[in-house]
Design an enzyme around this catalytic site. Structure first.
Site, PDB file in Angstrom:
ATOM      1  N   ASP A  87       0.849  -1.239   0.194  1.00 31.90           N
ATOM      2  CA  ASP A  87       0.161  -0.142  -0.019  1.00 31.90           C
ATOM      3  C   ASP A  87       0.837   1.327   0.107  1.00 31.90           C
ATOM      4  O   ASP A  87       0.466   2.417  -0.214  1.00 31.90           O
ATOM      5  CB  ASP A  87      -0.955  -0.155   1.377  1.00 31.90           C
ATOM      6  CG  ASP A  87      -2.102  -0.797   1.158  1.00 31.90           C
ATOM      7  OD1 ASP A  87      -2.603  -0.839   0.022  1.00 31.90           O
ATOM      8  OD2 ASP A  87      -2.992  -1.125   2.244  1.00 31.90           O
TER       9      ASP A  87
HETATM   10  C1  BGC Z   1      -2.693  -3.937   4.589  1.00 32.86           C
HETATM   11  C2  BGC Z   1      -2.658  -4.697   3.325  1.00 32.86           C
HETATM   12  C3  BGC Z   1      -1.379  -4.291   2.775  1.00 32.86           C
HETATM   13  C4  BGC Z   1      -0.139  -4.254   3.469  1.00 32.86           C
HETATM   14  C5  BGC Z   1       1.227  -3.936   3.143  1.00 32.86           C
HETATM   15  C6  BGC Z   1      -1.685  -3.800   5.491  1.00 32.86           C
HETATM   16  O1  BGC Z   1      -1.631  -3.136   6.473  1.00 32.86           O
HETATM   17  O2  BGC Z   1      -3.813  -4.221   5.380  1.00 32.86           O
HETATM   18  O3  BGC Z   1      -3.537  -4.693   2.539  1.00 32.86           O
HETATM   19  O4  BGC Z   1      -1.050  -5.068   1.477  1.00 32.86           O
HETATM   20  O5  BGC Z   1      -0.286  -3.545   4.772  1.00 32.86           O
HETATM   21  O6  BGC Z   1       1.133  -2.392   2.670  1.00 32.86           O
END
Ligand code: BGC
Length: 833
Positions: free
Chosen positions: A495
């Site tokens: 993200d």
């Molecule tokens: C989120 C995921 C994401 C991951 C890496 C997590 O906090 O829930 O959707 O893929 O972080 O960024």
């Protein structure tokens, strides 16, 4: 290095973690509840309860990031007298040590499967509280057993305590000009009802009951606690006198006051019940202003004796027995067995229930359910509760858009896509294939593909679920960039890699800001690998459906042609990765908007990233050219450290605006070179597919809680019985320190990795595929696996090999290949490597 104190230990026989010191390095919590009513409970009885949605139906109040950290919960205050040289002195204590923090003669907290038992002893009195949410009930039971272990008669005063939340956990923390005037309660016998806003749009109330007559109560917080006192020394308790206060506005609470006399050796049970009730609009009131308590009375009647409570508790234990009997391993390695048989599966169920909403790191007012998160979580619980996995898939797919894109999140209460965050995370669609294929392989239920599922929940827009899978694949194909690699959109799984964000404004959100006009260039190698893995799954599914044709019910699709079409797209992607995605020793991570490489030896920092190594090795791209082996070796060389594999290396030391959030974190934390446990299993699976069992095992054991528990309880800080999202990486101030425990995709990935790839028991359309990948030191082990209507006992003889099944016998008869063909009934399987 700081001394590693131990705060507890595993009790495998009871499936419990036993905490023996209340002053753990961080609150160590557990979850109660299975379907509708949920509670979080810490080892000192802190935490809160809610009905279905931690934001909109918060029943009891909890203040996050408080001082002290874990303050507020369900508290029992015991007022006793201690006789010393100076005469009698009043002592006040709690079975869970907090909030009074009176030193106890004995303390123990046992976190088990859906229950927690906290026991304290002081001055010849034992107080033991069993907390649990019975199956199918909207209530938390707190069974308190008070025992007199002294030789004198004891006269005790007992105060209970819960603080009500004004339902919406977000506005409860802010809108005080209104909140302080809304609180309303009713008191009837031993039950305190919380009915704030019931007269308005609400049709629900809560209550706190005890199954014995009370000698007093309090419902107004300041009257009970005193404006200048704290939970540690509430005035009413310290003076041993309830005020019988009736809350009008301000902050309603519920406290019972009970006088107890115990002869030497005598024990008494008290059943406290925190319940939630909903009434029909026209049945809300019994008479003007008086709430209709019929349902509350009925609920109380079901749980108002020790016998009824013990029965409900036995049912909960049987429920967990059944769930944990579906996959059981016996390897002789306690650390592995307890994680596989108990805690990893338990964490998967908790993650299923809560997604990323409510933990001691997720405040319950933030995010809804993630599209990608939910699909991944599914592989962790599909074997336990297939019907609920089925429903989850339909719910998730219903938030997809007609072009295959998806809402990134949806709200559990409404099941609607979340407009605040919107879509545009280009990995999201692929995960729908991942989740659906896992469901069908577990259950054999192809009929799910025929379900009519809408787009964006719009009635009239329904197409089959299969069509949703098809457009998911097409969404990637229709969004390729200059190197024919997938466009990243807002971000892929990571993200925080926001290659189309370009934000200099600290008030902007990285997640929702997108420079749309320029979103047509940055490409992701992680999505490329994910596309190849899920694309192969999709092709296999189409081939299977082609074979079933006529039976699947879906008409108008030439599945063989569809398989061929997608195989071509997968092959093209493999070629694009080989041509534009290889850096010489590892796979690139991405191309930025300017077409520059990310995760390359040419970069100053962050030369290598884990996500593309994981997905491209899982996809086995370029294995024949040595790419897979080199990539896995590079992970060991650059990413691995004592506590696991970091996300990237070296860490970013400055903010790079064309990269986004990832470079905004200090070195070693979160997505900037933290050990983001979620992605470690991807590389481990890559290792397993490559047959490198020793390496797979060594990576796996590093982040396996039971190994961490043995060595690093203090350093690791958070609960040692579950995985956490992130462990500080080698560039951090304190490598090895854990954060964000419980609600993480790590749970499902650890489960998927160990159950299917290391131990090698993999559900498939026609049966169970056996293909373990083990360290050379592995000895014979047995897996008991219930699968559809069958019950397999599978014994594996590794003979020192890391991989490669040589022989399989099913009920004494040799079979060819590695798939045990499914047939109902009991079977014995012997496998040699
Ligand atoms: C989120 C995921 C994401 C991951 C890496 C997590 O906090 O829930 O959707 O893929 O972080 O960024």
């Amino acid at each position: 290095m700081e001394q590693q104190k131990r705060y507890g230990h595993f009790d495998d026989q009871h499936r419990e973690y036993v905490i023996t010191d209340p002053q753990t390095p961080w609150p160590w919590i557990n979850y109660l509840g299975n379907e509708d009513f949920f509670s979080l409970i810490s080892n000192t009885a802190g935490g809160y309860s809610f009905y279905k949605d931690a934001k909109f139906r918060r029943i009891t109040r909890y203040r996050y990031n408080n001082v002290p950290m874990d303050n507020g919960g369900r508290y029992f205050y015991i007022v006793d007298k201690e006789t010393g040289s100076q005469g009698d002195k009043t002592i006040v204590w709690n079975p869970g040590w907090k909030p009074c923090k009176t030193p106890l003669d004995f303390y123990e907290c046992r976190h088990g499967m859906g229950y927690t038992r906290i026991t304290g002893r002081k001055n010849g009195v034992e107080a033991s509280v069993l907390f649990f949410v019975p199956l199918k009930k909207w209530a938390e039971v707190q069974k308190l057993t008070l025992s007199n272990t002294s030789s004198e008669t004891k006269t005790l005063k007992l105060f209970s305590f819960e603080e009500w939340c004004l339902w919406n956990a977000a506005t409860d923390m802010e809108n005080f000009q209104r909140n302080f005037s809304t609180g309303e309660v009713e008191i009837e016998g031993s039950t305190i009802y919380h009915k704030t806003e019931y007269r308005e749009r609400r049709n629900h109330y809560a209550f706190y009951h005890v199954n014995t007559p009370i000698q007093g109560f309090d419902t107004d917080r300041e009257t009970f606690v005193g404006l200048y006192n704290e939970f540690a020394d509430p005035q009413a308790v310290m003076e041993g006198k309830p005020r019988n206060s009736h809350a009008h506005g301000w902050s309603p609470i519920a406290s019972h006051y009970i006088e107890v006399t115990l002869a030497p050796g005598e024990s008494k049970d008290f059943v406290f019940l925190l319940g939630y009730v909903e009434n029909e609009q026209d049945e809300k009131f019994e008479k003007p202003q008086v709430i209709n308590k019929k349902k509350a009375h009925a609920l109380i009647a079901e749980l108002d004796t020790t016998e009824k409570v013990d029965k409900a508790f036995a049912e909960l234990c049987e429920y967990w027995d059944a769930l944990l009997n579906i996959y059981k391993v016996k390897t002789g390695n306690d650390k592995l067995d307890r994680m596989v048989n108990i805690w990893n599966q338990y964490q998967c169920m908790v993650t299923f229930n809560f997604s990323r909403s409510a933990s001691f790191f997720e405040s319950g007012v933030g995010r809804g359910m993630g599209f990608r998160d939910s699909n991944q979580d599914l592989v962790g619980f599909v074997h336990q509760i297939p019907p609920r996995a089925r429903q989850r898939i339909i719910d998730i797919a219903s938030t997809q858009f007609p072009d295959g894109g998806c809402y990134h999140q949806y709200q559990p209460l409404t099941k609607r896509g979340n407009n605040d965050i919107g879509g545009g995370f280009n990995d999201d669609p692929c995960w729908l294939i991942f989740g659906t294929v896992a469901y069908i392989k577990e259950t054999g239920d192809f009929s799910i593909l025929d379900e009519m599922v809408p787009f964006d929940n719009q009635p009239g827009s329904e197409v089959t679920l299969f069509e949703h899978l098809k457009i998911s694949m097409d969404h990637v194909i229709n969004n390729l960039g200059p190197h024919m690699l997938p466009l990243i959109g807002r971000a892929d799984w990571n993200d925080c890699l926001n290659l189309n964000c370009f934000s200099w404004d600290p008030n902007e959100s990285f997640q929702t800001t997108e420079n749309v006009s320029e979103g047509t260039k940055a490409e992701s190698l992680m999505i490329a690998g994910l596309f190849v893995v899920t694309g192969k799954d999709y092709v296999a599914l189409c081939r299977k459906l082609a074979g079933l044709s006529g039976k699947s019910g879906i008409s108008g699709i030439d599945f063989a042609a569809e398989a061929a079409r997608m195989q071509q797209a997968v092959d093209a992607m493999i070629e694009a990765v080989k041509k534009h995605g290889w850096d010489g020793e590892w796979y690139l991570r991405a191309y930025d908007f300017y077409g520059r490489k990310i995760g390359s030896n040419e970069c100053d920092e962050a030369k290598i990233f884990i996500e593309s190594q994981g997905w491209c090795t899982m996809a086995e791209i370029g294995a024949e050219d040595g790419m897979v082996a080199k990539s896995l070796d590079s992970c060991k060389k650059y990413l691995e450290c004592e506590h696991g594999m970091v996300l990237n290396n070296p860490a970013f030391s400055k903010y790079i605006y064309e990269y986004g959030e990832i470079s905004s974190y200090p070195e070693g934390y979160k997505e900037n070179a933290g050990i983001f446990c979620h992605n470690n299993p991807w590389v481990i699976i890559g290792e397993c597919l490559a047959g490198r069992g020793n390496d797979a095992w060594s990576h796996y054991a590093k982040i396996l809680p039971s190994y961490v528990e043995e060595k690093y309880q203090t350093l690791h800080k958070v609960e040692p019985y579950v995985n956490c999202q992130m462990v500080a990486g080698k560039d951090a101030f304190k490598p090895g320190e854990g954060k964000n425990s419980w609600l993480t995709g790590t749970a499902a990935w650890m489960w998927y990795t160990v159950s299917e790839f290391i131990l090698g028991i993999k559900p498939d359309y026609d049966g169970i595929r056996i293909d373990p990948c083990l360290p050379e030191t592995a000895t014979d082990y047995t897996v008991n696996r219930k699968f559809r209507e069958a019950d397999y006992e599978i014994t594996i003889h590794p003979n020192g090999a890391q991989k490669g099944v040589k022989t399989i016998t099913l009920d004494g008869q040799p079979i060819s290949g590695t798939v045990i063909p499914y047939s109902p009934g009991k079977h014995t399987v012997e496998v040699t490597l």
